[in-house]
Scaffold this active site. Structure first.
Site: not given
Ligand code: GUN
Length: 302
Positions: A56, A100, A123
């Site tokens: 990311k 995360q 998100d």
């Molecule tokens: N962990 C796995 N998928 C995601 C996601 O889409 N967003 C976040 N914040 N954590 C994750």
């Protein structure tokens, strides 16, 4: 069977999305002097999470964003995580905040998510954004990245008019299944959400013009479940043993038996290289969108 003409190339389409995000960032910087800022908080040392977070960060830099990562030790208290989120809420250089998941067990995930300012919740997990999606107010909402990316893939192969198509979403998670169903419903599909208690999942899936599989069970959906000509979006990413590649080797597979489904589907996403790259691309999309909203500037179209 070869997948020529059937495979939906998520990697290529994701590159397209990132190119749009990058070009729009240049316009925003030139016009308003605002650089989109994305902050990612990661708590603990889960190796898979670290890989995701690192990619990311790389992608954010590629888009020309200001990218920050806060890595907190696994024993960080809930209060300290909340304090960090609040500081980012107030930081004018940050337009997107992502915590995360999963978080260590002693931290209440929901409490952390609901502390993120809704207008920075890239998100789309905050109740405010969930509510906006649920009521069809998508223009000012943040929608979770994986379903948003999946919709773009569907529209690339079926066009903008999905009216009256039968869609079956397998999986009812808050991150994928439920928001995916809302997006398909907004696009005038007839939507069914299936899950582990669904009766005759096979027969139900066979009625679908669009199948979205998001259950996390390797190759569960078989070719015989797929209606001739259907579009299949495979959200699953499952690591399975691959002894044929040598001792101790593994490989990634989706929730759909890809080779088997090729005989029936008209369009299908591979794993890897389908939905996966779209998720991260749409996180970039949400961040530039957020920066544009904050700067009162036109938002990009993906
Ligand atoms: N962990 C796995 N998928 C995601 C996601 O889409 N967003 C976040 N914040 N954590 C994750």
């Amino acid at each position: 069977m070869s997948d020529e003409g059937k495979r939906i190339d998520g990697k290529l389409i994701a590159e397209d999305v990132v190119a749009i995000a990058k070009a729009h960032t240049e316009k925003l910087v030139a016009t308003k002097g605002v650089v989109p800022g994305l902050a990612v908080i990661i708590v603990g040392e889960d190796p898979a999470s670290q890989v995701y977070v690192a990619s990311k960060g790389r992608k954010a830099k590629e888009c020309g964003f200001h990218s920050v990562q806060h890595t907190l030790p696994a024993d960080t208290s809930e209060a300290d995580v909340l304090t960090q989120v609040q500081a980012l809420n107030e930081d004018a250089a940050i337009h997107g905040i992502l915590v995360q998941l999963p978080l260590p067990k002693h931290i209440d995930e929901n409490k952390v998510i609901q502390t993120i300012a809704p207008e920075k919740d890239v998100d789309g997990f905050h109740y405010m954004n969930v509510g906006k999606l649920g009521t069809g107010d998508v223009s000012s909402a943040f929608v979770p990245c994986t379903p948003t990316g999946s919709m773009i893939l569907i529209r690339r192969v079926l066009g903008d008019d999905l009216s009256g198509l039968n869609a079956v979403v397998i999986g009812r998670s808050n991150i994928v299944g439920k928001p995916m169903a809302s997006l398909l419903l907004s696009a005038n599909c007839t939507v069914t959400i299936a899950h582990s208690r669904t009766k005759d999942l096979e027969g139900l899936t066979r009625t679908a013009d669009i199948v979205v599989a998001a259950v996390g069970r390797p190759e569960m959906v078989k070719g015989s479940w797929i209606k001739k000509g259907a579009t299949v979006i495979d959200v699953g990413i499952n690591r399975i043993d691959a002894p044929e590649r040598g001792e101790g080797k593994t490989r990634l597979v989706g929730d759909v038996d890809y080779q088997d489904a090729l005989d029936h589907a008209a369009h299908i996403t591979p794993v890897p290289g389908g939905v996966g790259p779209m998720t991260i691309a749409l996180l970039m999309g949400a961040t530039i969108t957020s920066a544009c909203r904050h700067a009162d500037f036109e938002t990009p179209d993906f």
